[in-house]
Structures are given as structure tokens and as C-alpha cells.
Design a protein around this motif. Structure first.
Motif, PDB file in Angstrom:
ATOM      1  N   GLN A  95      -3.025  22.002  15.050  1.00 51.40           N
ATOM      2  CA  GLN A  95      -2.625  22.171  16.440  1.00 51.40           C
ATOM      3  C   GLN A  95      -2.513  20.800  17.089  1.00 51.40           C
ATOM      4  O   GLN A  95      -3.502  20.074  17.206  1.00 51.40           O
ATOM      5  N   LEU A  96      -1.306  20.457  17.510  1.00 54.21           N
ATOM      6  CA  LEU A  96      -1.093  19.189  18.201  1.00 54.21           C
ATOM      7  C   LEU A  96      -1.580  19.334  19.630  1.00 54.21           C
ATOM      8  O   LEU A  96      -0.983  20.036  20.441  1.00 54.21           O
ATOM      9  N   ARG A  97      -2.682  18.670  19.917  1.00 54.90           N
ATOM     10  CA  ARG A  97      -3.241  18.730  21.271  1.00 54.90           C
ATOM     11  C   ARG A  97      -2.480  17.811  22.229  1.00 54.90           C
ATOM     12  O   ARG A  97      -2.292  18.124  23.400  1.00 54.90           O
ATOM     13  N   PHE A  98      -2.044  16.674  21.716  1.00 53.10           N
ATOM     14  CA  PHE A  98      -1.345  15.701  22.564  1.00 53.10           C
ATOM     15  C   PHE A  98      -0.563  14.755  21.666  1.00 53.10           C
ATOM     16  O   PHE A  98      -1.053  14.344  20.612  1.00 53.10           O
ATOM     17  N   GLY A  99       0.641  14.404  22.088  1.00 53.03           N
ATOM     18  CA  GLY A  99       1.432  13.421  21.354  1.00 53.03           C
ATOM     19  C   GLY A  99       2.273  12.589  22.302  1.00 53.03           C
ATOM     20  O   GLY A  99       2.876  13.124  23.245  1.00 53.03           O
ATOM     21  N   ARG A 100       2.309  11.290  22.060  1.00 54.50           N
ATOM     22  CA  ARG A 100       3.115  10.409  22.896  1.00 54.50           C
ATOM     23  C   ARG A 100       3.379   9.112  22.133  1.00 54.50           C
ATOM     24  O   ARG A 100       2.586   8.707  21.283  1.00 54.50           O
ATOM     25  N   THR A 101       4.504   8.477  22.445  1.00 57.94           N
ATOM     26  CA  THR A 101       4.829   7.171  21.885  1.00 57.94           C
ATOM     27  C   THR A 101       4.634   6.112  22.956  1.00 57.94           C
ATOM     28  O   THR A 101       5.165   6.240  24.066  1.00 57.94           O
ATOM     29  N   TYR A 102       3.869   5.085  22.615  1.00 60.06           N
ATOM     30  CA  TYR A 102       3.574   4.004  23.553  1.00 60.06           C
ATOM     31  C   TYR A 102       4.337   2.754  23.140  1.00 60.06           C
ATOM     32  O   TYR A 102       4.372   2.411  21.953  1.00 60.06           O
ATOM     33  N   PRO A 103       4.945   2.065  24.105  1.00 60.37           N
ATOM     34  CA  PRO A 103       5.802   0.918  23.751  1.00 60.37           C
ATOM     35  C   PRO A 103       4.989  -0.295  23.318  1.00 60.37           C
ATOM     36  O   PRO A 103       3.868  -0.519  23.776  1.00 60.37           O
ATOM     37  N   TRP A 104       5.582  -1.069  22.431  1.00 63.84           N
ATOM     38  CA  TRP A 104       5.044  -2.373  22.090  1.00 63.84           C
ATOM     39  C   TRP A 104       5.293  -3.341  23.240  1.00 63.84           C
ATOM     40  O   TRP A 104       6.269  -3.205  23.990  1.00 63.84           O
ATOM     41  N   ASP A 105       4.460  -4.345  23.355  1.00 66.87           N
ATOM     42  CA  ASP A 105       4.814  -5.504  24.153  1.00 66.87           C
ATOM     43  C   ASP A 105       6.096  -6.083  23.573  1.00 66.87           C
ATOM     44  O   ASP A 105       6.235  -6.234  22.351  1.00 66.87           O
ATOM     45  N   ALA A 106       7.058  -6.405  24.434  1.00 66.13           N
ATOM     46  CA  ALA A 106       8.395  -6.785  23.961  1.00 66.13           C
ATOM     47  C   ALA A 106       8.358  -8.016  23.060  1.00 66.13           C
ATOM     48  O   ALA A 106       9.047  -8.072  22.037  1.00 66.13           O
ATOM     49  N   ALA A 107       7.553  -9.004  23.438  1.00 70.39           N
ATOM     50  CA  ALA A 107       7.503 -10.232  22.638  1.00 70.39           C
ATOM     51  C   ALA A 107       6.871  -9.981  21.273  1.00 70.39           C
ATOM     52  O   ALA A 107       7.342 -10.502  20.252  1.00 70.39           O
ATOM     53  N   LEU A 108       5.828  -9.152  21.232  1.00 64.31           N
ATOM     54  CA  LEU A 108       5.183  -8.839  19.957  1.00 64.31           C
ATOM     55  C   LEU A 108       6.115  -8.026  19.078  1.00 64.31           C
ATOM     56  O   LEU A 108       6.224  -8.275  17.870  1.00 64.31           O
ATOM     57  N   ARG A 109       6.829  -7.076  19.670  1.00 61.18           N
ATOM     58  CA  ARG A 109       7.764  -6.281  18.873  1.00 61.18           C
ATOM     59  C   ARG A 109       8.867  -7.168  18.293  1.00 61.18           C
ATOM     60  O   ARG A 109       9.236  -7.030  17.120  1.00 61.18           O
ATOM     61  N   ALA A 110       9.380  -8.080  19.102  1.00 61.00           N
ATOM     62  CA  ALA A 110      10.433  -8.966  18.605  1.00 61.00           C
ATOM     63  C   ALA A 110       9.935  -9.782  17.415  1.00 61.00           C
ATOM     64  O   ALA A 110      10.668 -10.006  16.448  1.00 61.00           O
ATOM     65  N   ARG A 111       8.690 -10.192  17.478  1.00 60.16           N
ATOM     66  CA  ARG A 111       8.129 -10.966  16.373  1.00 60.16           C
ATOM     67  C   ARG A 111       7.999 -10.099  15.121  1.00 60.16           C
ATOM     68  O   ARG A 111       8.310 -10.544  14.000  1.00 60.16           O
ATOM     69  N   LEU A 112       7.559  -8.859  15.301  1.00 55.71           N
ATOM     70  CA  LEU A 112       7.402  -7.963  14.158  1.00 55.71           C
ATOM     71  C   LEU A 112       8.747  -7.648  13.515  1.00 55.71           C
ATOM     72  O   LEU A 112       8.871  -7.613  12.290  1.00 55.71           O
ATOM     73  N   VAL A 113       9.765  -7.420  14.344  1.00 55.86           N
ATOM     74  CA  VAL A 113      11.101  -7.140  13.811  1.00 55.86           C
ATOM     75  C   VAL A 113      11.624  -8.345  13.043  1.00 55.86           C
ATOM     76  O   VAL A 113      12.193  -8.211  11.952  1.00 55.86           O
ATOM     77  N   ALA A 114      11.412  -9.542  13.591  1.00 62.47           N
ATOM     78  CA  ALA A 114      11.873 -10.755  12.905  1.00 62.47           C
ATOM     79  C   ALA A 114      11.175 -10.911  11.560  1.00 62.47           C
ATOM     80  O   ALA A 114      11.803 -11.273  10.557  1.00 62.47           O
ATOM     81  N   LEU A 115       9.881 -10.603  11.521  1.00 60.27           N
ATOM     82  CA  LEU A 115       9.160 -10.695  10.257  1.00 60.27           C
ATOM     83  C   LEU A 115       9.694  -9.685   9.252  1.00 60.27           C
ATOM     84  O   LEU A 115       9.822  -9.969   8.063  1.00 60.27           O
ATOM     85  N   GLY A 116      10.003  -8.494   9.738  1.00 56.86           N
ATOM     86  CA  GLY A 116      10.543  -7.474   8.852  1.00 56.86           C
ATOM     87  C   GLY A 116      11.891  -7.855   8.290  1.00 56.86           C
ATOM     88  O   GLY A 116      12.257  -7.439   7.192  1.00 56.86           O
ATOM     89  N   GLN A 117      12.640  -8.648   9.049  1.00 55.16           N
ATOM     90  CA  GLN A 117      13.943  -9.108   8.582  1.00 55.16           C
ATOM     91  C   GLN A 117      13.827 -10.399   7.780  1.00 55.16           C
ATOM     92  O   GLN A 117      14.832 -11.039   7.476  1.00 55.16           O
ATOM     93  N   GLN A 118      12.597 -10.818   7.488  1.00 59.19           N
ATOM     94  CA  GLN A 118      12.346 -12.037   6.720  1.00 59.19           C
ATOM     95  C   GLN A 118      12.913 -13.271   7.424  1.00 59.19           C
ATOM     96  O   GLN A 118      13.356 -14.217   6.786  1.00 59.19           O
TER      97      GLN A 118
END
Length: 377
Positions: free
Chosen positions: A35-58
Motif C-alpha cells: 500500500q503506497l501511503r505517500f509518493g512524491r518526487t523532490y527536485p535536485w538543487d539545479a547546480a548539483l543536478r547539472a554536475r551529476l548529469v555532466a558526470l554521467g556523460q563522462q
């Protein structure tokens, strides 16, 4: 002990941190109720997300200090998401038995860096100890490494949960997770062994191409792809990647399917929209080819993950799989946006109960293993 578990995951697209609070009950027949009691997606900090995406793209090189800092920053982002979910659900940390945190994959090399089987590894950042300290809730993290240590791929890890929730006697089904990478759980209707494996890109390449050329994090409803035409020659070059021909078990990630890989196949005259249409076709065709090669009698594909909301991708999958019902997990009472996070809540429960979380028939591990590292509250 409380009976609620909180799952956290940020997938290969790094498009947000999914949080799911779930109650699980074992049934007398061996099945499972969730039973899903609660579900939500929370945003990354934009600068941290950009860094993670760049790392994923090598696109960046990390020092050891960078890795240590990222481990803490990712853990803090996950802890913030957990605390927000608990508050937004009207609960307190004392109501949560444990957090199951996937972390953010930095590298996934189950065959070793050079593919030769030496020193296989998988690395997810997001220090579970820090999450436990920040939240005051026992935290289970680092789920994949034990399976890799046992000779497996460490992925996918959710087929056992898919089987418990979605298997149907007499009907060959496949659960298709459309995250950055696509993966199948195969559920034969005759009660045969559950199998699962990655098929290659789902949203990851399309998201990255869209971000590069439009500034948008994803192609809403596949609008950019719909505005272009599939470049048959480019599609053939991309489909020629040897990884696609490997038999299961197999797994992959953004560190393999990234824009540098796409750029190497371009000839410099393709339009932005045509490349997006071709990347969508690549996802649909490789998914369909993988299903036909491994469970050709499948009659129902149950989709989950962010790609379910891409109408163009879902249409392309239906066209590539004539005679197969392609539908969202919502048709079975499971929110497609939170199935993965529910899975890591379930994995935390499995760990605390001393139960295996992997399926050797899926990952290729030498046997069932209790997964994850427990950081007490």
C-alpha cells in the motif's frame, strides 16, 4: 516496530529524487500486498543536478576530494527528501521503520573497467550513515555491491517485487521500467523462473539531447521527437553497438549510453529533431527486440517509470510490439512514478528481515543474498 518503509531513488536520468512511503503485508499464500501511503518526487538543487548529469556523460574528471564531497551532498539531498516526505505525509520519523536509499550511481562496471571481468564494481554515492544521522531513521543503503561481489550484475534489483505484485498465472507478462535505462522483468505465466535485464537506453539519451539543444530537462510528450523524422542510417549505426547483442544477464547505465556515444555516430548534417526521433526509435526498437528474443509469447507489457508519460515512446513501443498490450502500471493499481522507490522501501524491509533481495536468475549472482548496509537510527 513501525510497519512503514520509505524508499528513495534517483535514477540514471537524475531528474529528481523519488520518495515512497509504503506498508507491506505478507499474505498467507506467499504473495505480498503493498500500500503506497505517500509518493512524491523532490527536485535536485539545479547546480548539483547539472554536475551529476555532466558526470554521467563522462564530461568531468573527479578528484578523491570531489567524490567525498559529492557523497555528502547527495546524502544531504536524499535526507532532505526523506524528511520532506515524512512531513508531507503527516508522519514523524518515529513512524518509519527504515529508509531504503538507492543513492546516485556514479559508475556501474559489473564486468570491470575494461570489460575483462577483473575488478568488477558498482558505485552509488549518498552516504547512508549521514542519511541516518540527518533523519533519525535507520537507513539501508549500498544495495548493489553485495550482488556484484557474488558475481552478479547488481541490477536489476526489483524483479522479485514485480513478481510478487504483478505476476498472473496463465499470462506471460513483462514489467518494463522506463527510466534513464530500460529494463525488463519477465514473468512467465507457467510459473517458470523470473528473469530480468537492462535493454539499453530509455529516456536517458533523449533527456540529455533535449537538454543540450533546448535547455529543457526532458522532451514533454515526445513533442521534439514527433517533430522530426527517424534517420534510418543513424539508427542502424546506433543499433550496431555490440552491447545490444549480449545475452542476459546484463546491465548498463549512463556511463555507457551517453551523448559522447551518440556524437560518435553522427555525421554532422542531422537536425536536432531528427536525432531526437531516432533516439526514441532506438529505445523502442531495442526494447522490442530484447523482448522478442527472450520471451516471445508475452501478451502484456506493464510500464512504469518516467517514460510512461512520453506518449510518443509508448506509441512507438505499441507499434513495435503488435499484438501485445502495452499499458501503464496504473492499470494494476501501482503509480508508475513510484514503483522504483517502492522497490527500495521493500528492499530495506527484506534486509531488516534477513531475507534476500536479489534473484540470481536475474542478476547472475552465485546465489540469493541479503543486500545493503544497515545504518541504525
Amino acid at each position: 516496530m513501525p510497519d512503514l518503509f520509505l524508499g528513495l531513488i534517483s535514477g540514471t536520468s537524475a531528474d529528481g529524487i523519488d520518495a515512497a512511503i509504503v506498508r507491506f503485508d505478507d499474505r498467507a499464500d506467499g504473495g505480498l500486498d503493498a500500500q503506497l501511503r505517500f509518493g512524491r518526487t523532490y527536485p535536485w538543487d539545479a547546480a548539483l543536478r547539472a554536475r551529476l548529469v555532466a558526470l554521467g556523460q563522462q564530461a568531468a574528471v573527479l578528484t578523491l576530494d570531489d567524490v567525498g564531497e559529492l557523497d555528502v551532498q547527495i546524502a544531504d539531498a536524499f535526507a532532505d527528501a526523506a524528511l520532506a516526505a515524512i512531513t508531507d505525509a503527516g508522519l514523524t520519523p518515529a513512524d518509519i521503520a527504515a529508509i531504503g536509499s538507492h543513492g546516485q550511481t556514479l559508475r556501474h562496471r559489473p564486468h570491470g573497467r575494461d570489460g575483462d571481468g577483473r575488478a568488477p564494481f558498482t558505485l552509488q554515492l549518498g552516504d547512508g550513515a549521514r542519511i541516518a544521522e540527518r533523519t533519525g531513521v535507520a537507513t539501508v543503503a549500498d544495495f548493489r555491491r553485495r550482488d556484484v561481489a557474488a558475481g552478479g550484475h547488481g541490477a536489476p534489483l526489483l524483479p522479485a517485487l514485480h513478481a510478487a505484485l504483478l505476476r498472473a498465472p496463465g499470462e506471460d507478462r513483462a514489467v518494463l521500467n522506463l527510466g534513464g535505462i530500460a529494463n525488463f522483468t519477465l514473468l512467465p505465466g507457467d510459473g517458470g523462473a523470473v528473469r530480468g535485464f537492462d535493454t539499453g537506453p530509455a529516456n536517458g539519451l533523449m533527456d540529455a539531447w533535449c537538454l543540450r539543444h533546448t535547455g529543457e530537462a526532458f522532451d514533454r510528450d515526445g513533442a521534439l521527437a514527433r517533430s522530426g523524422r527517424v534517420d534510418a542510417a543513424l539508427l542502424q549505426r546506433l543499433q550496431g553497438e555490440p552491447w545490444f547483442a549480449l545475452p542476459p544477464p546484463k546491465s548498463s547505465g549512463r556511463d555507457q549510453f551517453h551523448l559522447d556515444w551518440v556524437d560518435a555516430a553522427l555525421r554532422g548534417h542531422e537536425s536536432v529533431a531528427d536525432v531526437q526521433a531516432t533516439l526514441l526509435a532506438l529505445s523502442a526498437t531495442t526494447i522490442a527486440d530484447a523482448l522478442r528474443a527472450t520471451q516471445p509469447a508475452t501478451t502484456r507489457v506493464i510500464g512504469c517509470g518516467g517514460g510512461v508519460h512520453n506518449a510518443a515512446l509508448m506509441q512507438a513501443l505499441a507499434e513495435a510490439l503488435p499484438g501485445v498490450t502495452v499499458e501503464s502500471s496504473a492499470a494494476h493499481g501501482l503509480d508508475p512514478d513510484h514503483v522504483e522507490a517502492m522497490g527500495f522501501a521493500w528492499l530495506a524491509r527484506q534486509t531488516l528481515l534477513g531475507r534476500p533481495g536479489n534473484l540470481p536468475s536475474v542478476t547472475g549472482a552465485s546465489g540469493p543474498r541479503v543486500l545493503g548496509v544497515v545504518h541504525p537510527a
